[in-house]
Motif scaffolding. Structure first.
Motif, mmCIF file in Angstrom:
data_model
loop_
_atom_site.group_PDB
_atom_site.id
_atom_site.type_symbol
_atom_site.label_atom_id
_atom_site.label_comp_id
_atom_site.label_asym_id
_atom_site.label_seq_id
_atom_site.Cartn_x
_atom_site.Cartn_y
_atom_site.Cartn_z
ATOM 1 N N LEU A 57 0.851 -1.179 0.000
ATOM 2 C CA LEU A 57 0.000 0.000 0.000
ATOM 3 C C LEU A 57 0.890 1.233 0.000
ATOM 4 O O LEU A 57 1.866 1.303 0.748
ATOM 5 C CB LEU A 57 -0.913 0.012 1.233
ATOM 6 N N PHE A 58 0.581 2.196 -0.852
ATOM 7 C CA PHE A 58 1.377 3.417 -0.886
ATOM 8 C C PHE A 58 0.489 4.602 -1.279
ATOM 9 O O PHE A 58 -0.553 4.432 -1.914
ATOM 10 C CB PHE A 58 2.541 3.282 -1.876
ATOM 11 N N PHE A 59 0.915 5.772 -0.866
ATOM 12 C CA PHE A 59 0.213 6.984 -1.259
ATOM 13 C C PHE A 59 1.168 8.174 -1.214
ATOM 14 O O PHE A 59 2.157 8.178 -0.478
ATOM 15 C CB PHE A 59 -1.003 7.249 -0.364
ATOM 16 N N ASP A 60 0.878 9.158 -2.024
ATOM 17 C CA ASP A 60 1.584 10.429 -2.051
ATOM 18 C C ASP A 60 0.571 11.544 -1.831
ATOM 19 O O ASP A 60 -0.464 11.592 -2.509
ATOM 20 C CB ASP A 60 2.292 10.646 -3.396
ATOM 21 N N VAL A 61 0.861 12.413 -0.899
ATOM 22 C CA VAL A 61 -0.019 13.530 -0.581
ATOM 23 C C VAL A 61 0.747 14.825 -0.790
ATOM 24 O O VAL A 61 1.796 15.047 -0.157
ATOM 25 C CB VAL A 61 -0.541 13.446 0.865
ATOM 26 N N LYS A 62 0.237 15.668 -1.657
ATOM 27 C CA LYS A 62 0.862 16.965 -1.898
ATOM 28 C C LYS A 62 0.277 17.963 -0.901
ATOM 29 O O LYS A 62 -0.837 18.479 -1.080
ATOM 30 C CB LYS A 62 0.617 17.408 -3.331
ATOM 31 N N LEU A 63 1.021 18.236 0.156
ATOM 32 C CA LEU A 63 0.535 19.124 1.205
ATOM 33 C C LEU A 63 0.590 20.581 0.780
ATOM 34 O O LEU A 63 -0.192 21.400 1.278
ATOM 35 C CB LEU A 63 1.374 18.910 2.470
ATOM 36 N N SER A 64 1.515 20.919 -0.110
ATOM 37 C CA SER A 64 1.603 22.264 -0.670
ATOM 38 C C SER A 64 2.381 22.163 -1.976
ATOM 39 O O SER A 64 2.772 21.069 -2.396
ATOM 40 C CB SER A 64 2.286 23.227 0.315
ATOM 41 N N ASP A 65 2.601 23.309 -2.620
ATOM 42 C CA ASP A 65 3.354 23.274 -3.872
ATOM 43 C C ASP A 65 4.770 22.769 -3.672
ATOM 44 O O ASP A 65 5.393 22.253 -4.612
ATOM 45 C CB ASP A 65 3.396 24.677 -4.475
ATOM 46 N N THR A 125 8.264 9.331 4.075
ATOM 47 C CA THR A 125 9.159 10.474 3.887
ATOM 48 C C THR A 125 8.350 11.752 3.706
ATOM 49 O O THR A 125 7.214 11.735 3.218
ATOM 50 C CB THR A 125 10.063 10.281 2.655
ATOM 51 N N LEU A 126 8.978 12.838 4.075
ATOM 52 C CA LEU A 126 8.438 14.182 3.870
ATOM 53 C C LEU A 126 9.498 14.965 3.089
ATOM 54 O O LEU A 126 10.633 15.101 3.558
ATOM 55 C CB LEU A 126 8.142 14.847 5.208
ATOM 56 N N THR A 127 9.127 15.462 1.886
ATOM 57 C CA THR A 127 10.093 16.093 0.994
ATOM 58 C C THR A 127 9.693 17.544 0.714
ATOM 59 O O THR A 127 8.555 17.810 0.304
ATOM 60 C CB THR A 127 10.190 15.332 -0.339
ATOM 61 N N TYR A 128 10.654 18.444 0.932
ATOM 62 C CA TYR A 128 10.437 19.861 0.649
ATOM 63 C C TYR A 128 11.378 20.280 -0.472
ATOM 64 O O TYR A 128 12.598 20.061 -0.404
ATOM 65 C CB TYR A 128 10.728 20.702 1.899
ATOM 66 N N SER A 129 10.823 20.865 -1.529
ATOM 67 C CA SER A 129 11.611 21.301 -2.681
ATOM 68 C C SER A 129 11.336 22.775 -2.935
ATOM 69 O O SER A 129 10.184 23.228 -2.886
ATOM 70 C CB SER A 129 11.252 20.491 -3.927
ATOM 71 N N LYS A 130 12.404 23.505 -3.251
ATOM 72 C CA LYS A 130 12.244 24.934 -3.487
ATOM 73 C C LYS A 130 13.281 25.407 -4.500
ATOM 74 O O LYS A 130 14.481 25.119 -4.376
ATOM 75 C CB LYS A 130 12.430 25.708 -2.179
ATOM 76 N N LEU A 131 12.816 26.111 -5.522
ATOM 77 C CA LEU A 131 13.690 26.683 -6.525
ATOM 78 C C LEU A 131 13.642 28.199 -6.398
ATOM 79 O O LEU A 131 12.585 28.823 -6.563
ATOM 80 C CB LEU A 131 13.254 26.254 -7.927
ATOM 81 N N ILE A 132 14.784 28.807 -6.084
ATOM 82 C CA ILE A 132 14.898 30.255 -5.930
ATOM 83 C C ILE A 132 15.925 30.746 -6.944
ATOM 84 O O ILE A 132 17.138 30.613 -6.741
ATOM 85 C CB ILE A 132 15.319 30.645 -4.504
ATOM 86 N N GLY A 133 15.430 31.283 -8.045
ATOM 87 C CA GLY A 133 16.338 31.690 -9.109
ATOM 88 C C GLY A 133 17.088 30.498 -9.662
ATOM 89 O O GLY A 133 16.491 29.530 -10.147
ATOM 90 N N ASP A 134 18.414 30.546 -9.615
ATOM 91 C CA ASP A 134 19.239 29.433 -10.087
ATOM 92 C C ASP A 134 19.592 28.448 -8.977
ATOM 93 O O ASP A 134 20.353 27.502 -9.204
ATOM 94 C CB ASP A 134 20.538 29.973 -10.694
ATOM 95 N N HIS A 135 19.045 28.667 -7.791
ATOM 96 C CA HIS A 135 19.370 27.828 -6.642
ATOM 97 C C HIS A 135 18.232 26.828 -6.401
ATOM 98 O O HIS A 135 17.083 27.224 -6.178
ATOM 99 C CB HIS A 135 19.584 28.690 -5.398
ATOM 100 N N ASP A 136 18.568 25.563 -6.443
ATOM 101 C CA ASP A 136 17.582 24.494 -6.269
ATOM 102 C C ASP A 136 17.869 23.769 -4.952
ATOM 103 O O ASP A 136 18.939 23.178 -4.775
ATOM 104 C CB ASP A 136 17.668 23.519 -7.446
ATOM 105 N N PHE A 137 16.907 23.822 -4.041
ATOM 106 C CA PHE A 137 17.058 23.194 -2.736
ATOM 107 C C PHE A 137 16.063 22.030 -2.603
ATOM 108 O O PHE A 137 14.934 22.114 -3.093
ATOM 109 C CB PHE A 137 16.788 24.184 -1.594
ATOM 110 N N LYS A 138 16.502 20.984 -1.899
ATOM 111 C CA LYS A 138 15.598 19.864 -1.584
ATOM 112 C C LYS A 138 16.018 19.273 -0.241
ATOM 113 O O LYS A 138 17.185 18.973 -0.024
ATOM 114 C CB LYS A 138 15.632 18.792 -2.664
#
Length: 400
Positions: A51-59, A118-131
């Motif tokens: 059993l698996f699921f993915d929940v998009k809590l925010s963008d 797992t809980l994954t946070y991704s953020k792209l700020i200009g040319d900087h990509d964080f995860k």
């Protein structure tokens, strides 16, 4: 002179379950061979569920969870009937085989559960990509074995234990379980696909070690530099890709060796615990030998995780529009606190303990070279090869 062929049918003077054999038991009655085979039944039942699921809590935030359950059940029955053997020429009694007859029933079940979240946070700020990722996992295993046996089956028609005299019966069994919990995190940074950095940290808690020694912390870090993205290489058409990379990390090992034999629980499950045996020791009292309990193995209650540290430096390249590609790696791998069985004198009468003792180093090079090309739209070919060189050194093993 032609060799005599043993009759396929028992002689009329034979009774039921009595069959003809030659003097050396080298030529057997084919019917006897079929009739005296073990009566065996094996039923196996298995279940695997996921059993698996993915929940998009925010963008930028995603929660992912996977779970699995596995169940296995084996039912095994073995019927061994004794029979008499006679010389098929003379009718002379030779021997009785499989005396006494016995009926054995085994029941084995096991279940394994796995949870990964797992809980994954991704953020792209200009040319900087964080995860950034944080996670938890747990794995558990349980197994149970029982064996029931009665001797003195009157005939082959008896297929259940209830139909056999209970005067001579035997039962045994064991159960085992282990579990591991893990907490882990990972952080990634990427600038224009040019500079790449990753850091990891995980903590593993194993039930196979004593309290106070169950937690192992294992960090790692890696970095990469895409030189082909630099302005210096933009005018060099021959270079399609060029990447320098390096990494350092640690891994833990808890697997000393799980080996369970039917009615015997091996100390490999929990090597830090003393194991007592009820069936291998007898003590004389008067004219009788009575069952007793005895220590089976020596133990070291302070054992903990075996740790391996790996350092790697490498380069990946691709030239001439990716027609020529390859990689070169140099690595150093060092393992310390090796989990192994200690050497003990046989006069102790006990199995040796599992200890953290020993260190080993492995150094080497790995080189990969390949070639891709297209003759036309319908014909392509690829050739690659690799060369490895390494040297192992056992630095310590036991006491100096």
């Amino acid at each position: 002179m032609a060799q005599d062929i043993i009759p396929v049918k028992p002689s009329p003077v034979r009774t039921q379950s009595s069959h003809g054999f030659d003097e050396g038991f080298t030529r057997n009655n084919p019917i006897a061979e079929l009739e005296v085979q073990d009566g065996e039944v094996l039923n196996q039942y298995n279940f695997n569920g996921n059993l698996f699921f993915d929940v998009k809590l925010s963008d930028d935030l995603v929660w992912s969870t996977k779970g699995a359950y596995k169940f296995d059940y084996d039912y095994y029955k073995n019927q061994r009937i004794q029979y008499d053997e006679y010389n098929y020429r003379t009718g002379e009694y030779l021997r009785t085989t499989r005396d006494p007859s016995q009926l054995t029933v085994d029941n084995v079940w096991s279940k394994q559960t796995t949870l990964f979240s797992t809980l994954t946070y991704s953020k792209l700020i200009g040319d900087h990509d964080f995860k950034v990722l944080g996670g938890y996992s747990q794995e558990g295993f349980d197994r149970n074995f029982t064996r029931s046996q009665r001797t003195g089956i009157p005939n082959r028609n008896i297929t259940d234990l209830e139909g056999v005299n209970s005067e001579n019966q035997f039962t045994t069994g064991f159960s085992e379980s282990w579990a591991i919990q893990s907490f882990f995190g990972r952080a990634n940074y990427n600038y224009k696909e040019k500079y790449l950095i990753e850091a990891n940290l995980r903590g593993d808690i194993s039930s196979r070690f004593a309290k106070g020694n169950r937690l192992g912390i294992f960090p790692s870090v890696s970095a990469g530099w895409r030189l082909d993205k630099e302005d210096l290489f933009q005018d060099i058409e021959a270079v399609s890709e060029l990447k320098l990379r390096g990494s350092w990390g640690q891994l833990g090992n808890q697997n000393i060796g799980i080996d369970v034999q039917d009615d015997e629980l091996n100390s490999g499950i929990y090597p830090y615990q003393s194991t007592l045996s009820f069936d291998q020791f007898g003590y004389p009292f008067g004219s009788s030998v009575l069952a007793g309990v005895g220590l089976r193995s020596l133990v070291d209650s302070d054992i903990t995780w075996e740790t391996t540290t790996v350092t790697d430096f490498g380069v990946d390249f691709s030239l001439f529009n990716r027609k020529l590609y390859g990689s070169v790696d140099y690595y150093v791998k060092e393992t310390v606190d090796i989990l192994r069985q200690l050497q003990v004198d046989e006069s102790s009468g006990l199995n040796p303990p599992v200890v953290n003792q020993g260190a080993m180093t492995n150094k080497g090079w790995d080189i990969v070279i390949g070639h891709n090309n297209s003759i036309n739209d319908d014909l392509r070919y690829s050739i690659n090869g690799n060369v490895s060189w390494f040297k192992n050194r056992l630095k310590t093993f036991g006491e100096p």
